[in-house]
Design an enzyme around this catalytic site. Structure first.
Site, PDB file in Angstrom:
ATOM      1  CG  ASP A 151      38.793  64.980  40.631  1.00 26.78           C
ATOM      2  OD1 ASP A 151      37.943  65.847  40.379  1.00 26.78           O
ATOM      3  OD2 ASP A 151      39.887  65.238  41.171  1.00 26.78           O
ATOM      4  CG  ASP A 164      38.698  61.127  52.547  1.00 25.24           C
ATOM      5  OD1 ASP A 164      38.636  62.214  51.936  1.00 25.24           O
ATOM      6  OD2 ASP A 164      39.757  60.682  53.038  1.00 25.24           O
ATOM      7  CG  ASP A 203      36.568  55.638  53.653  1.00 21.96           C
ATOM      8  OD1 ASP A 203      36.746  56.823  53.309  1.00 21.96           O
ATOM      9  OD2 ASP A 203      37.352  55.035  54.404  1.00 21.96           O
ATOM     10  CG  ASP A 260      45.893  64.984  55.268  1.00 23.94           C
ATOM     11  OD1 ASP A 260      47.101  64.910  54.946  1.00 23.94           O
ATOM     12  OD2 ASP A 260      45.187  63.976  55.446  1.00 23.94           O
TER      13      ASP A 260
END
Length: 507
Positions: free
Chosen positions: A90, A145, A147, A238
């Protein structure tokens, strides 16, 4: 004493009592952990064949870490014909070009990897995941994610648990790539160790609900749809989906021995932004789902644990109120010669403050840390937790008042070990007026400390120092890092060339 003073002290001790209840819950977590420590999860049955898996990588402006992420996922040991990778981008910056080029490189190497770009952030991360599911072909869906650096054996160690048709999700433990970077990253790592090693293990093995942490986990795709899919009416999609799935009867598995390393924020403002989102989202989820949970026919143990889990961040709001009242309480009791009543604060210390020590020392012990290393960060941990109270109380207040806000990403810098890249301004935590408020609280407790020492009220000094140090550190760090033009770090930022090609829906 006047009626006002009596009411004041009654409110003060009521706050202490409620905080003591939340603090004592850490003792229960430690108890449940050691009670079920050796109840190791094992696959219930055997898969007839390895299933098709889709790995989703939701990213937004992650130019410093997206290549590391994609490369680590492409190293996962799993048959290529059964593994699909989706880069759900995005982004609005140079990340688009970097990610697209990285995807193309790995596609040419034979990986089934696709780049999906949205021109808007509708639903934020939840919206990106839902959009990716429409195009996914896997029976199971893993999420990482930006990282994270998953280990090559991630799928081979998690997929076998889906031989049990009741299992809907498998979560692994987070590791920390940059634990040693600073005292702040050390503290964050210890906080997360406590959450994963003690809390997750205790809840899962005691038969209570626990949550997918948004990353480093794998879902049965049918579980997501059965629970109502990804929804974005809370900031913790989540946590929301996890509880909805378990209310439907799906079982979750936590594997603490499987570790997926990730980066923790190196910047105080980024850390506070992350904590704000988590605190606000948890209260939003509590408002949304807790009434259904409490009215259900679930066991009392499950309901009670769900209540504490989802409302735990309410303690920050109470902590701010306590911070205002504590020095005044000390003065009121001193003026009336009620020195002995200062010892009534001792239960608060035992249930709230000491519980922090027991909880995090247990987590470090289970992580294999020995001797003094288990204890040396405890004073800082307690002060940091107090210093975050204003930031997180604001988040709780916003959730209670139904104030909506966007999904604020936690900036990633590619930090590993003790090094971090110099990053551009938009990749640092956002600046707010919150540090001024925190420093005002620090000044308030400085005055309280002077009064306590001058009046020889030494029983109050340890409490006051903890609060003073916490507000001073968090406020000063936020202010100084916000004023800094660039982080003074040794490594240069990578050269980035923005893509001239317009983003496409899929590549």
């Amino acid at each position: 004493m006047t009626t006002v003073e009596i009411i004041f002290l009654a409110v003060y001790f009521s706050l202490l009592s409620v905080l003591g209840v939340y603090g004592s819950h850490r003792y229960r977590m430690a108890f449940l952990y050691y009670r079920h420590k050796f109840k190791l999860p094992t696959p219930n049955g055997t898969l007839k064949a390895l299933p098709k898996v889709t790995i989703q990588l939701p990213i937004f402006n992650e130019m410093y870490v997206v290549e590391r992420l994609v490369e680590s996922v492409c190293r996962i040991d799993y048959p290529r014909e059964l593994l699909e990778i989706q880069v759900l981008d995005d982004s609005t910056d140079e990340t688009c070009g970097i990610a697209r080029a990285c995807v193309e490189r790995h596609r040419q190497k034979g990986h089934d990897i696709v780049y999906i770009h949205r021109v808007n952030r509708s639903g934020f991360k939840a919206g990106a995941l839902e959009n990716g599911l429409k195009l996914a072909s896997g029976e199971y869906v893993a999420v990482f994610d930006a990282d994270f650096v998953p280990s090559p054996d991630f799928l081979m160690r998690t997929v076998p648990f889906f031989a049990d048709a009741k299992v809907g999700m498998v979560q692994v433990r987070w590791g920390h790539l940059n634990r040693e970077f600073s005292i702040l990253t050390q503290a964050q790592s210890i906080f997360l160790d406590g959450h994963f090693i003690i809390e997750h293990t205790a809840r899962n093995r005691a038969g209570c609900f626990f949550n997918f942490n948004g990353t480093a986990g794998i879902w049965r795709r049918s579980t997501i749809s059965d629970a109502g899919g990804w929804q974005h009416d809370t900031l913790t999609e989540d946590l929301d989906l996890s509880y909805r799935a378990q209310l439907k009867g799906w079982q979750f598995i936590f594997l603490p021995e499987v570790i997926s390393p990730a980066e923790v924020p190196v910047d105080m403002n980024a850390f506070k932004s992350q904590q704000h989102r988590w605190a606000k989202g948890s209260i939003q989820t509590a408002k949304k789902l807790l009434p259904t949970i409490l009215k259900s026919d679930l066991p009392l143990l499950v309901k009670r644990e769900a209540f504490f889990h989802l409302t735990n961040n309410m303690a920050y709001l109470l902590m701010v109120l306590l911070s205002v009242l504590m020095p005044i309480s000390m003065v009121v009791r001193f003026q009336h010669g009620l020195y002995g009543t200062l010892f009534l604060d001792l239960p608060f210390f035992i249930t709230a403050t000491a519980s922090v020590c027991v909880f995090y020392v247990a987590a470090q012990r289970e992580r294999g840390v020995k001797g003094w290393e288990r204890f040396k960060y405890l004073p800082f941990l307690m002060s940091l937790g107090i210093g975050l109270a204003i930031n997180n109380a604001k988040a709780v207040g916003e959730a209670l008042l139904n104030q909506q806000s966007g999904f604020a990403r936690t900036p990633k810098t590619g930090a590993e070990g003790k090094s971090v890249k110099a990053v551009k301004k938009s990749y640092r935590g956002s600046k707010t007026l919150m540090p001024v408020v925190e420093l005002l609280f620090a000044a308030y407790f400085t005055g309280a400390l002077w009064f306590a020492i001058d009046s020889r009220i030494y029983t109050s000094v340890p409490f006051i120092i903890l609060f003073l140090a916490g507000f001073l550190y968090v406020g000063a760090s936020s202010l100084l890092q916000g004023l800094a033009g660039r982080a003074k770090v040794p490594d240069a930022a990578p050269a980035v060339t923005p893509s001239e090609e317009q983003p496409r829906q899929a590549a």
